[in-house]
Design a protein around this motif. Sequence first.
Motif, short mmCIF file in Angstrom:
data_model
loop_
_atom_site.label_atom_id
_atom_site.label_comp_id
_atom_site.label_asym_id
_atom_site.label_seq_id
_atom_site.Cartn_x
_atom_site.Cartn_y
_atom_site.Cartn_z
N VAL A 30 49.99 66.07 43.90
CA VAL A 30 51.24 66.72 43.52
C VAL A 30 51.67 67.70 44.61
N LEU A 31 52.87 67.53 45.11
CA LEU A 31 53.42 68.54 46.01
C LEU A 31 53.64 69.81 45.20
N ALA A 32 53.18 70.92 45.71
CA ALA A 32 53.29 72.18 44.98
C ALA A 32 54.73 72.50 44.63
N ALA A 33 55.65 72.18 45.52
CA ALA A 33 57.07 72.47 45.26
C ALA A 33 57.55 71.80 43.98
N SER A 34 56.96 70.67 43.62
CA SER A 34 57.39 69.97 42.40
C SER A 34 56.83 70.64 41.14
N ALA A 35 55.98 71.63 41.31
CA ALA A 35 55.43 72.36 40.17
C ALA A 35 56.26 73.60 39.83
N GLU A 36 57.40 73.74 40.44
CA GLU A 36 58.28 74.88 40.16
C GLU A 36 58.51 75.00 38.66
N GLY A 37 58.21 76.17 38.11
CA GLY A 37 58.42 76.44 36.69
C GLY A 37 57.38 75.84 35.76
N ALA A 38 56.41 75.13 36.30
CA ALA A 38 55.41 74.44 35.48
C ALA A 38 54.41 75.42 34.86
N ASP A 39 53.79 74.94 33.81
CA ASP A 39 52.69 75.65 33.16
C ASP A 39 51.42 74.90 33.53
N VAL A 40 50.58 75.52 34.34
CA VAL A 40 49.38 74.88 34.87
C VAL A 40 48.14 75.57 34.30
N THR A 41 47.22 74.76 33.83
CA THR A 41 45.92 75.27 33.39
C THR A 41 44.87 74.69 34.31
N THR A 42 44.12 75.57 34.96
CA THR A 42 43.02 75.15 35.81
C THR A 42 41.73 75.23 35.00
N ILE A 43 40.64 74.84 35.59
CA ILE A 43 39.36 74.91 34.89
C ILE A 43 39.01 76.36 34.54
N GLU A 44 39.49 77.31 35.34
CA GLU A 44 39.24 78.72 35.03
C GLU A 44 39.92 79.14 33.73
N GLY A 45 41.00 78.47 33.38
CA GLY A 45 41.73 78.80 32.16
C GLY A 45 41.50 77.82 31.03
N TYR A 46 40.53 76.92 31.22
CA TYR A 46 40.27 75.86 30.23
C TYR A 46 40.02 76.44 28.84
N SER A 47 39.24 77.50 28.76
CA SER A 47 38.92 78.13 27.48
C SER A 47 39.40 79.58 27.53
N PRO A 48 40.67 79.80 27.19
CA PRO A 48 41.26 81.13 27.39
C PRO A 48 40.63 82.24 26.54
N ARG A 49 39.95 81.89 25.49
CA ARG A 49 39.32 82.91 24.65
C ARG A 49 38.02 83.43 25.26
N GLY A 50 37.58 82.83 26.36
CA GLY A 50 36.37 83.30 27.00
C GLY A 50 35.09 82.79 26.37
N THR A 51 35.19 81.91 25.40
CA THR A 51 34.01 81.31 24.79
C THR A 51 34.06 79.81 25.04
N LEU A 52 32.92 79.18 24.97
CA LEU A 52 32.88 77.74 25.19
C LEU A 52 33.45 77.01 23.97
N ASP A 53 34.29 76.00 24.22
CA ASP A 53 34.75 75.17 23.11
C ASP A 53 33.70 74.09 22.87
N HIS A 54 33.94 73.22 21.91
CA HIS A 54 32.95 72.18 21.57
C HIS A 54 32.64 71.26 22.74
N VAL A 55 33.64 70.96 23.54
CA VAL A 55 33.41 70.06 24.68
C VAL A 55 32.51 70.75 25.69
N GLN A 56 32.83 71.96 26.07
CA GLN A 56 32.00 72.68 27.03
C GLN A 56 30.58 72.88 26.51
N GLN A 57 30.46 73.24 25.25
CA GLN A 57 29.13 73.48 24.67
C GLN A 57 28.30 72.21 24.64
N ALA A 58 28.92 71.10 24.29
CA ALA A 58 28.20 69.83 24.28
C ALA A 58 27.78 69.43 25.70
#
Length: 169
Positions: free
Chosen positions: A72-100
């Motif tokens: 993806v060209l970064a320019a095409s992400a203008e205005g996008a909502d992006v979640t990286t692995i750092e934001g995968y679990s925004p509550r700071g706890t592991l979800d079921h997938v991460q825990q498994a």
Amino acid sequence: MTAVEPDAAPERDLALTVNGRRKRVRIEDRQLLVDVLRDNLGMTGTHIGCANGDCGACTVRMDGQITKSCLVLAASAEGADVTTIEGYSPRGTLDHVQQAFWDLDAFQCGFCLPGHLFAVRDLLDRDPDPGEDDIREALRGNLCRCTGYVNLVAAAGEAARREREDQSP
């Protein structure tokens, strides 16, 4: 004879939301989203692997869709909502997938982890009770160089079971 310097690449401002936070950054028009995330925004959990979309190490969620950020060209992400692995679990706890994944040793080096976690999360959001073939199909777009596929499939099935268990009365 003197060397001719190539013209500087055209630049632009890019505004997007990354892990719930609005970001504004100056980028070159030719920059890929993976490079902007890593180099400009410090999201180094998004890895550069194959650089052609085959390995999944660069996987993010963009506007709700799994996206290989190396394609993806970064320019095409203008205005996008992006979640990286750092934001995968925004509550700071592991979800079921991460825990498994943790409980069943579904990762070794962790390089492939973004692709596999996002793929399993996407699958379970669509199908809370996937079969083994469905899990293998969901993981197909990601490469684990440590060959942990048996544990990855088992962890995905376990995460599905745990989520179903939490949903039942």
